[in-house]
Motif scaffolding. Sequence first.
Motif, PDB file in Angstrom:
ATOM      1  N   UNK A 184       0.822  -1.210   0.000  1.00 19.90           N
ATOM      2  CA  UNK A 184       0.000   0.000   0.000  1.00 19.90           C
ATOM      3  C   UNK A 184       0.851   1.252   0.000  1.00 19.90           C
ATOM      4  N   UNK A 185       1.902   1.256   0.809  1.00 21.55           N
ATOM      5  CA  UNK A 185       2.773   2.436   0.908  1.00 21.55           C
ATOM      6  C   UNK A 185       3.382   2.772  -0.451  1.00 21.55           C
ATOM      7  N   UNK A 186       3.956   1.783  -1.104  1.00 20.05           N
ATOM      8  CA  UNK A 186       4.598   2.021  -2.397  1.00 20.05           C
ATOM      9  C   UNK A 186       3.580   2.408  -3.457  1.00 20.05           C
ATOM     10  N   UNK A 187       2.433   1.733  -3.445  1.00 24.18           N
ATOM     11  CA  UNK A 187       1.386   2.020  -4.424  1.00 24.18           C
ATOM     12  C   UNK A 187       0.886   3.459  -4.300  1.00 24.18           C
ATOM     13  N   UNK A 188       0.629   3.900  -3.073  1.00 25.76           N
ATOM     14  CA  UNK A 188       0.070   5.242  -2.876  1.00 25.76           C
ATOM     15  C   UNK A 188       1.093   6.315  -3.219  1.00 25.76           C
ATOM     16  N   UNK A 189       2.371   6.089  -2.901  1.00 28.06           N
ATOM     17  CA  UNK A 189       3.401   7.057  -3.277  1.00 28.06           C
ATOM     18  C   UNK A 189       3.383   7.270  -4.790  1.00 28.06           C
ATOM     19  N   UNK A 190       3.304   6.176  -5.547  1.00 27.62           N
ATOM     20  CA  UNK A 190       3.288   6.289  -7.016  1.00 27.62           C
ATOM     21  C   UNK A 190       1.976   6.875  -7.519  1.00 27.62           C
ATOM     22  N   UNK A 191       0.860   6.348  -7.026  1.00 29.64           N
ATOM     23  CA  UNK A 191      -0.451   6.732  -7.576  1.00 29.64           C
ATOM     24  C   UNK A 191      -0.837   8.152  -7.184  1.00 29.64           C
ATOM     25  N   UNK A 192      -0.688   8.488  -5.897  1.00 31.73           N
ATOM     26  CA  UNK A 192      -1.053   9.836  -5.449  1.00 31.73           C
ATOM     27  C   UNK A 192      -0.090  10.875  -6.008  1.00 31.73           C
ATOM     28  N   UNK A 193       1.191  10.507  -6.110  1.00 30.49           N
ATOM     29  CA  UNK A 193       2.156  11.423  -6.705  1.00 30.49           C
ATOM     30  C   UNK A 193       1.825  11.725  -8.155  1.00 30.49           C
ATOM     31  N   UNK A 194       1.474  10.688  -8.909  1.00 28.13           N
ATOM     32  CA  UNK A 194       1.084  10.887 -10.305  1.00 28.13           C
ATOM     33  C   UNK A 194      -0.214  11.672 -10.393  1.00 28.13           C
ATOM     34  N   UNK A 195      -1.132  11.410  -9.457  1.00 21.40           N
ATOM     35  CA  UNK A 195      -2.409  12.109  -9.464  1.00 21.40           C
ATOM     36  C   UNK A 195      -2.271  13.609  -9.346  1.00 21.40           C
ATOM     37  N   UNK A 196      -1.236  14.064  -8.658  1.00 20.13           N
ATOM     38  CA  UNK A 196      -0.977  15.503  -8.545  1.00 20.13           C
ATOM     39  C   UNK A 196      -0.563  16.094  -9.886  1.00 20.13           C
ATOM     40  N   UNK A 197       0.100  15.291 -10.727  1.00 20.75           N
ATOM     41  CA  UNK A 197       0.678  15.804 -11.973  1.00 20.75           C
ATOM     42  C   UNK A 197      -0.341  15.939 -13.103  1.00 20.75           C
TER      43      UNK A 197
ATOM     44  N   UNK B 271      -8.756  -2.403  -8.927  1.00 18.55           N
ATOM     45  CA  UNK B 271      -8.298  -3.741  -8.540  1.00 18.55           C
ATOM     46  C   UNK B 271      -7.203  -3.693  -7.470  1.00 18.55           C
ATOM     47  N   UNK B 272      -6.855  -2.503  -7.009  1.00 19.63           N
ATOM     48  CA  UNK B 272      -5.680  -2.387  -6.149  1.00 19.63           C
ATOM     49  C   UNK B 272      -5.974  -1.794  -4.770  1.00 19.63           C
ATOM     50  N   UNK B 273      -6.574  -0.599  -4.723  1.00 19.44           N
ATOM     51  CA  UNK B 273      -6.688   0.128  -3.461  1.00 19.44           C
ATOM     52  C   UNK B 273      -7.434  -0.653  -2.384  1.00 19.44           C
ATOM     53  N   UNK B 274      -8.694  -0.973  -2.627  1.00 17.24           N
ATOM     54  CA  UNK B 274      -9.485  -1.618  -1.596  1.00 17.24           C
ATOM     55  C   UNK B 274      -9.126  -3.090  -1.382  1.00 17.24           C
ATOM     56  N   UNK B 275      -8.713  -3.858  -2.418  1.00 16.67           N
ATOM     57  CA  UNK B 275      -8.204  -5.206  -2.124  1.00 16.67           C
ATOM     58  C   UNK B 275      -7.022  -5.200  -1.164  1.00 16.67           C
ATOM     59  N   UNK B 276      -6.162  -4.175  -1.247  1.00 16.13           N
ATOM     60  CA  UNK B 276      -5.057  -4.068  -0.290  1.00 16.13           C
ATOM     61  C   UNK B 276      -5.584  -3.813   1.122  1.00 16.13           C
ATOM     62  N   UNK B 277      -6.595  -2.970   1.242  1.00 21.60           N
ATOM     63  CA  UNK B 277      -7.213  -2.729   2.545  1.00 21.60           C
ATOM     64  C   UNK B 277      -7.820  -4.022   3.092  1.00 21.60           C
ATOM     65  N   UNK B 278      -8.487  -4.755   2.221  1.00 20.88           N
ATOM     66  CA  UNK B 278      -9.096  -6.012   2.630  1.00 20.88           C
ATOM     67  C   UNK B 278      -8.040  -6.994   3.112  1.00 20.88           C
TER      68      UNK B 278
END
Length: 512
Positions: free
Chosen positions: A288-301, A387-394
């Motif tokens: 989750x940590x690595x995924x969010x760094x990439x996804x949220x960082x890209x989302x800003x751009x 397919x990624x965010x909430x399955x990781x939470x689960x």
Amino acid sequence: MTTPNSTSEPRSGARESDKIDGAVLKISSVVVLGAIMSILDVTVVSVALTTFSQEFDATMAAVAWTMTAYTLALATVIPATGWAADRFGTKRLYITALILFVIGSVACAFAWDITSLIAFRVIQGLGGGMLMPLGMTIMTRAAGPDRVGRVMAVLGIPMLLGPIGGPILGGWLIDVASWHWIFLINLPVGLVALAAAVRLLPKDEPSPSQTFDVVGMLLLSPGLALFLFGVSSIPEVGTIASARVLVSAGLGLALILGFVFHSLSKDHPLIDLHLFENRQLTIAVTTTTMFIIAFMGAGLLFPSYFIQVRGESALAAGLLLAPQGIGAMVTMPIAGRLVDKIGSGKIVLTGLPLIALGLSTFTQLTADSSYLLLTGSLFVMGLGMGCTMMPLMTAALVTLENEMIARGSTLMNIVQQTAGSIGTATMSMVLTNQLLDRPDAGTAIASREEPAIAEQVPQPMLEQGFGAAADAFAGTFTVAFLIAAVTLVPAFFLPRRRSTPTTEDVQPAMMH
């Protein structure tokens, strides 16, 4: 042999039916309403920064604190949420958080200067910070272990609407009304959510036996706030090697490290780090940590590229991002059902390559890249995100016993908030340095906001500058792409079959 489930109160809804019943759907509706308000307010303000600067005669650096203060308030209050949920009950605390959030929202609408607006955003953030972890706890308990994936998919809806709907809603409200309405809109929604929470949420069964970890709170909350303040300052100062960044982040890390040692030696710490003895939760947290760094960082751009390089309005940029949300809405319900049947590993290993594939297009950006190609790539990224965010939470929560869920969801929300801040700060710093290496790019971007510059600079030079700016964005997206690709490594170790609480999973945490 006695299992943990036989010695503790079973989770409601366990194994009686794999379908989401009406009672759970009603609870979900309350939680989604609160979560949408909280997450939307992280992004809805982004399109109003220029308006705030003009309205309050403030610098952009000062105005940026309307976003940073909200984020810091979220991070400060999240650690105490798990204990408070156990102590006072999730329903009471959820209602309190809603009231605090609505009061803060209304106060923001009546701010008279930038300082008062920042202060009221803190109040808003204190309420908003509790809504998401409480929502996760309420829904996980209501659904039971066999339906966690599906209810997590429902809770994923506001996570999608926030970054996509925020800029669209904010831009529209400012255009048709005024900036005050980006906050006042929370009043009717909040009152509906409050009435629904009182009526529909299950009765509380608080556990008053555990004492509050005062020392842990004094270490972790200021530690998180200082660390995120330092990280959030990187784009403004333009370098990590700044006293403001190093001192704040360093002191924050020292306090967080102190909390780690404190937590491991205490029976009932604020955040139970013995949860990491659960292998599946640890893998899920890492991924989750690595995924969010990439996804949220890209989302800003994404919106920055559309606005600064392509010259789109904030509203148009928000609409161009909509395919990402549509893609996620397609896969998220399907992924939620499949996770409950086959485990999270296979689903996440499907989603991450889709995200990397979508991001790969943006590593080749130009000043005139096809919108059809870009929106198609965003749609593919959305499919992967679903397919990624909430399955990781689960994966993180499904193996926890009922009494550990509040602490587990609090831990996951801290991870999300911290990783998101690191991602946005990292990508902002990389982009800033990329643009500094291309002075003509800065001139071209400035011409979007200052028509006088566009009149003074020859058109061929402006076109060259926009090309250089697109190259800077492409280089920054490459960093996000590489992080997303590396995230496949920890994701490979996620479970590929259905998970339920076992003695091996929960016993270490129960012993402490």
